[in-house]
Motif scaffolding. Structure first.
Motif, PDB file in Angstrom:
ATOM      1  N   HIS A   1       0.827  -1.213   0.000  1.00  0.00           N
ATOM      2  CA  HIS A   1       0.000   0.000   0.000  1.00  0.00           C
ATOM      3  C   HIS A   1       0.858   1.259   0.000  1.00  0.00           C
ATOM      4  O   HIS A   1       0.474   2.264  -0.613  1.00  0.00           O
ATOM      5  CB  HIS A   1      -0.943  -0.034   1.196  1.00  0.00           C
ATOM      6  N   ALA A   2       1.998   1.214   0.673  1.00  0.00           N
ATOM      7  CA  ALA A   2       2.888   2.371   0.657  1.00  0.00           C
ATOM      8  C   ALA A   2       3.421   2.620  -0.745  1.00  0.00           C
ATOM      9  O   ALA A   2       3.470   3.764  -1.226  1.00  0.00           O
ATOM     10  CB  ALA A   2       4.029   2.159   1.647  1.00  0.00           C
ATOM     11  N   MET A   3       3.819   1.552  -1.423  1.00  0.00           N
ATOM     12  CA  MET A   3       4.346   1.705  -2.782  1.00  0.00           C
ATOM     13  C   MET A   3       3.262   2.167  -3.755  1.00  0.00           C
ATOM     14  O   MET A   3       3.515   3.017  -4.620  1.00  0.00           O
ATOM     15  CB  MET A   3       4.952   0.377  -3.245  1.00  0.00           C
ATOM     16  N   VAL A   4       2.078   1.619  -3.629  1.00  0.00           N
ATOM     17  CA  VAL A   4       0.970   2.032  -4.496  1.00  0.00           C
ATOM     18  C   VAL A   4       0.674   3.516  -4.314  1.00  0.00           C
ATOM     19  O   VAL A   4       0.468   4.252  -5.289  1.00  0.00           O
ATOM     20  CB  VAL A   4      -0.277   1.171  -4.212  1.00  0.00           C
ATOM     21  N   ALA A   5       0.647   3.972  -3.058  1.00  0.00           N
ATOM     22  CA  ALA A   5       0.392   5.393  -2.786  1.00  0.00           C
ATOM     23  C   ALA A   5       1.470   6.269  -3.404  1.00  0.00           C
ATOM     24  O   ALA A   5       1.184   7.325  -3.999  1.00  0.00           O
ATOM     25  CB  ALA A   5       0.301   5.629  -1.279  1.00  0.00           C
ATOM     26  N   ALA A   6       2.739   5.847  -3.278  1.00  0.00           N
ATOM     27  CA  ALA A   6       3.845   6.635  -3.834  1.00  0.00           C
ATOM     28  C   ALA A   6       3.761   6.705  -5.355  1.00  0.00           C
ATOM     29  O   ALA A   6       3.987   7.765  -5.961  1.00  0.00           O
ATOM     30  CB  ALA A   6       5.177   6.017  -3.399  1.00  0.00           C
ATOM     31  N   ILE A   7       3.427   5.600  -5.998  1.00  0.00           N
ATOM     32  CA  ILE A   7       3.338   5.575  -7.466  1.00  0.00           C
ATOM     33  C   ILE A   7       2.191   6.459  -7.953  1.00  0.00           C
ATOM     34  O   ILE A   7       2.346   7.230  -8.908  1.00  0.00           O
ATOM     35  CB  ILE A   7       3.179   4.121  -7.959  1.00  0.00           C
TER      36      ILE A   7
END
Length: 1002
Positions: free
Chosen positions: A358-364
């Motif tokens: 979820h952190a990576m998805v938010a950053a992307i």
């Protein structure tokens, strides 16, 4: 014959193999067992185990029991006998709600519909909301307060609270379900202020905790992502099943479907990519789908972020990432698609995935400029540290350390569904005093010191915020059937030690919402079902300064898995969710949208994994399946094996919520409990797994091979580019010889003529919008008093649903494409069923309906045998008589039924009626309003399936009105009717499915 190349469609691996058992089975006039009435359990006792589900089989039939009726002493002003009333309300689910309309008949709630004025529903519902009406009349609901298992009462509990909670220094642990109620969260804050030593955990086995922790890791705050799929040209789902299990899924389904509607060659479509291990409803509708082990998803998303960092700023944290997916074709294609659609694409991950995902998805999403366009991040005021992923572990530690002497459990069932490495039952014993608010005396309540019976949302005053923060009032439509209490009344008793009414508590909360003209605003909000002046604030986001180091630390914990190892993934069930709907017979008997299994959960695996483990593929007609011994995280349990085309290799997926022991007649001893393999590490994914085939089999009720139409080309599809080149490509896939000038085939009979003063009803179903979710089936069951028959009868091909959804595979069995097709009665103008009935029980009405006269039917079943669509259902039991003789509360059960629909009895055939009761009500209203016409205005009549559908895939109306929506829909180039070549002239037609593939992956 066809002018174009045909795909081969198949329902199951047995269907694909076309073995001798299949051919022998299909050659019978009636399916095996369909004509048998085996005595014993299924006949005498099955109603006893069906709970309120069989209520709808019961009491208004032609052979109904004699009842004494008393007139109103003084009839309420707002009630007119026979005219239903609608009240606006909302359905709470976890930390948000959905606006609905509750249909009541003389004070009885009988149907749930969406509130078109509420943005969360837009007039539609999902299967859980439709089926919630049955939970109200569940005869297994708890009926009184219990103290140490013995019967007590509410006044005794409030006296206990006044004494016990007088000591504000007491160590108290609260474990609650997620709640989006302003009143509940206000009381929560007051309790935390009053009891400084209290600890609070908000626990949901499948809830928002990981999503919130992910956005906090990326942006420094707990933020809720709200997706706007109507603005997205490209949707990338990372195991995010927004069509069946995601929060806010009714709105998400509508927004997605709005971008798939094609009325002409000038229209464009969005494109959907799905990455997942299991075949989900969303995955089955994808333009492209990648099978991937759940444990490899963090590495895949990291590789995608790394590829994007080569062209997009703001992703420097990913620049050093390199793994086995870095050169994967999908990573390159997705990176190109996302980058070329900045601000018009969205990436979303399933709630159950790790915080790192979820952190990576938010950053992307932030780097791609999607924030504020296809996704917004909202600050939800009640998402505090009780929503942390480790909140329940903190409570467990506090109890284990002796810091807690009272455990208060607000809803939920943690003894059943908490992680196995948290022995919650032992924690309850250690805490000393435990209190549980629950609708049933479940696994947790039986261990509690105090059990308080909980109200259904139709029985109390409450409030709720929807997923985007729009506030609504929950208004009761019936007095509590069993003297139950709601969350606000329960928390108020704990806080104040006295009994207060929920109505007063909610109005007290809303004093801070309406600063002026309180009564006017209150009445308008209650009437409309929504307060339009409310919405959560959208946050402005940017990555935290330490995100690079944090990401590297997260990825070290999630390396690429060993391809040879088998992983175990536990997921929420598409029908029972986390098990909270396990005692709902409608949902238990609803075929799973993908496997078509009812009344069970299974261990789903790919054909390759099944072969590796020695799981035997079943022959056509076999209902006994291999049972597996599965050992995960040091725990061994059993589960039947299920071979699922499209599943990832070396991965096993099991849905939870089954295997209950003390919940109710419907749920108990159905399926297997998979929660014992559930740990604090989360459901994704156990890797230390061993699997072996046990020495016995297990019966599974599956409908995927029932009502087969024997390989006829029924579902049609094309790509969007093929459609633009030839708009009739799907409609003309079947060659029809000898068409007349009006487009109809040549007729051996005289064309049937209908009176001009009558409307002529027709239906169209857009396969491009239909997702196969099943809400139409549940809505039809609720509207038309359709009975639940139980697992044993489903195995014998006796399910009673008036509308089924056929699921077809095509292509490679390891990675097939999927298409869903709802099948109601076609209401053929030249109906084969009418020609063979020896007593004319099935005939044609003046307004074009194929109708059944129940008390004329003698049960020959010739009509069913002659129906090419296999949509007729036969009653093998007299449900009404059996139910009244067995259950102790027939009055409660009677309240569930729709009085406008007669209930069928044993020996009678039944089927879809196009909701004739709604048609006739509209005709009467139109005649009263106009004085002569019985043709309702376009849109006045909506069938139950049409009204419930979240994607608005179903259109219904009067074909004599050229400007009606149904007439315009049937003029669409994609429109076709099934079996047109045999000239039975169905009134129900379909719009062919279109796909939007990327040529680089096609």
């Amino acid at each position: 014959m066809s002018n174009t190349e045909q795909k081969t469609y198949w329902r199951s691996l047995q269907d694909l193999s076309q073995n001798e058992a299949y051919k022998e089975y299909m050659s019978r006039e009636f399916p095996e067992g369909a004509g048998e009435l085996r005595d014993g359990y299924s006949r005498r006792n099955f109603l006893q185990i069906m709970g309120a589900s069989v209520a709808l089989a019961g009491l208004a039939a032609c052979r109904k029991p004699v009842q004494k009726l008393l007139p109103y002493h003084k009839q309420p002003e707002e009630i007119v006998a026979g005219i239903p009333l609608e009240y606006a309300s909302s359905i709470p689910f976890q930390d948000h709600g959905t606006g609905v309309l509750v249909t009541t008949s003389e004070g009885r709630p009988i149907k749930i519909e969406g509130n078109k004025d509420h943005e969360s529903s837009k007039g539609s519902t999902n299967i859980f909301q439709q089926a919630s009406i049955l939970d109200l009349y569940d005869v297994d609901r708890s009926r009184f307060v219990r103290h140490n298992v013995e019967r007590s009462d509410w006044s005794a509990f409030t006296e206990f609270c006044a004494s016990h909670f007088a000591d504000t220094s007491r160590g108290i642990a609260f474990v609650s379900e997620a709640s989006g109620s302003p009143s509940v969260n206000r009381l929560k804050s007051e309790i935390q202020a009053r009891f400084p030593n209290a600890v609070w955990a908000t626990y949901e086995p499948f809830g928002p905790a990981n999503v919130l922790a992910g956005t906090q890791a990326a942006f420094g705050r707990k933020l809720r992502p709200v997706y706007h799929l109507d603005k997205a040209d490209v949707v990338v789902s990372v195991d995010f099943d927004f069509m069946a299990l995601a929060p806010d899924m009714v709105r998400l389904n509508r927004d997605y479907a709005d971008r798939r509607r094609v009325e002409s060659t000038d229209d464009a479509m969005n494109r959907l990519y799905v990455i997942e291990n299991d075949l989900s409803v969303t995955g089955s509708n994808a333009d492209h789908r990648l099978r991937l082990k759940a444990g490899d998803i963090p590495a895949f998303v990291a590789a995608l972020g790394s590829k994007l960092s080569e062209t997009q700023s703001g992703l420097s944290a990913f620049s050093g990432v390199s793994n086995s997916f870095s050169q994967h074709l999908w990573v390159s294609v997705l990176a190109q698609e996302l980058a070329s659609n900045r601000g018009r694409a969205v990436l979303a991950a399933g709630e159950h995935h790790q915080v790192a995902v979820h952190a990576m998805v938010a950053a992307i999403n932030a780097a791609l400029g999607n924030t504020g366009q296809t996704v917004e991040y909202t600050q939800v005021p009640y998402h505090d540290n009780s929503y942390d992923p480790d909140a329940l572990s903190r409570v467990a530690d506090a109890i284990a350390n002796g810091n807690v002497d009272t455990l208060v459990i607000l809803g939920g069932n943690p003894v059943f569904n908490s992680p196995s490495d948290i022995d919650f039952e032992a924690l309850m014993d250690r805490a000393g005093t435990s209190i549980h608010l629950s609708s049933h005396v479940d696994e947790t309540s039986t261990k509690a010191t105090w059990h308080i019976n909980r109200s259904h949302y139709l029985e109390y005053w409450g409030d709720i915020a929807d997923y985007r923060g729009q506030l609504s009032v929950i208004q009761p439509t019936i007095q509590p059937l069993f003297g139950s209490k709601c969350e606000t009344e329960f928390l108020s008793a704990v806080l104040h030690g006295e009994s207060r009414e929920c109505y007063d508590i909610v109005r007290e909360t809303w004093n801070s919402v309406f600063r002026s003209e309180f009564e006017t605003n209150w009445e308008k909000t209650v009437h409309d079902g929504v307060y339009t002046g409310s919405r959560f604030n959208a946050a402005s986001v940017s990555l935290v300064s330490g995100f690079t180091a944090m990401l590297q630390n997260m990825l070290e914990q999630h390396s690429v898995s060993n391809d040879g190892n088998i992983e175990l993934v536990l997921k929420a069930d598409r029908k029972l969710f986390d098990g909270r709907y396990a005692n709902n017979g409608w949902l238990q008997e609803l075929p799973d949208p993908i496997t078509k299994i009812t009344w069970d959960n299974v261990a789903a695996m790919s054909p390759a994994t099944a072969e590796q483990l020695g799981v035997r593929e079943r022959k056509f007609g076999e209902t006994e399946y291999d049972l597996l011994n599965i050992t995960a995280n040091g725990t061994t349990f059993q589960m039947p094996a299920w071979i699922l085309p499209g599943h990832a290799d070396n991965s096993i997926t099991i849905s939870v919520g089954y295997g209950r022991k003390s919940l109710g007649k419907v749920a108990d001893d159905i399926g297997h409990n998979a929660y014992i393999g559930f740990t604090t590490a989360g459901p994704v994914a156990a890797t230390a797994v061993s699997v072996e085939v046990a020495r016995r089999n297990y019966p599974v009720a599956c409908t995927q091979n029932h009502h087969s139409m024997e390989g006829r080309p029924l579902a049609r599809e094309a790509t969007i580019s093929e459609y633009k080149a030839d708009p009739r490509i799907a409609a003309d896939k079947v060659y029809v010889p000898g068409r007349r000038e009006d487009g109809m085939p040549k007729n051996l009979f005289n064309d049937q003529l209908f009176p001009s003063h009558q409307p002529q009803w027709g239906m169209a179903i857009d396969l491009n919008a239909c997702t196969g979710c099943g809400v139409c089936t549940i809505a039809c069951q609720s509207e038309n008093n359709i009975p639940v028959i139980g697992k044993r009868e489903v195995v014998r091909n006796r399910e009673m649903h008036w509308i089924r959804i056929d699921r077809y595979f095509s292509g490679d069995q390891a990675d097939p494409q999927v298409i869903h097709q709802p099948i109601p009665c076609m209401h053929c103008e030249q109906a084969p069923c009418e020609m063979v009935c020896p007593v004319a029980a099935t005939t044609h009405s003046d307004d074009g309906l194929n109708q059944m006269t129940y008390n004329q039917c003698i049960g020959t079943r010739y009509c069913s045998n002659n129906c090419p669509f296999k949509v007729r259902r036969f009653n093998f039991f007299n449900y009404a008589k059996n139910w009244l003789e067995i259950d102790e509360d027939p009055d409660i059960i009677q309240m569930a039924m729709n009085p406008d629909v007669s209930v069928r009895f044993r020996g009678v055939m039944e089927k879809c009626t196009y909701c004739v009761q709604r048609i006739n009500r509209a005709k009467i209203a139109t005649k009263n309003a106009t004085g002569n016409s019985i043709k309702p205005a376009d849109g006045t009549v909506k069938t139950a399936c049409q009204q419930a559908c979240p994607t608005q895939a179903i259109t219904f109306g009067d074909l004599t009105d050229d400007n009606s929506v149904i007439s315009r829909t049937k003029r669409n180039d994609r429109n076709y009717v099934m079996l047109e070549e045999i000239n039975i002239r169905p009134r129900t037609s379909y719009l062919a499915k279109l796909r939007n593939p990327n040529n680089e992956l096609a």
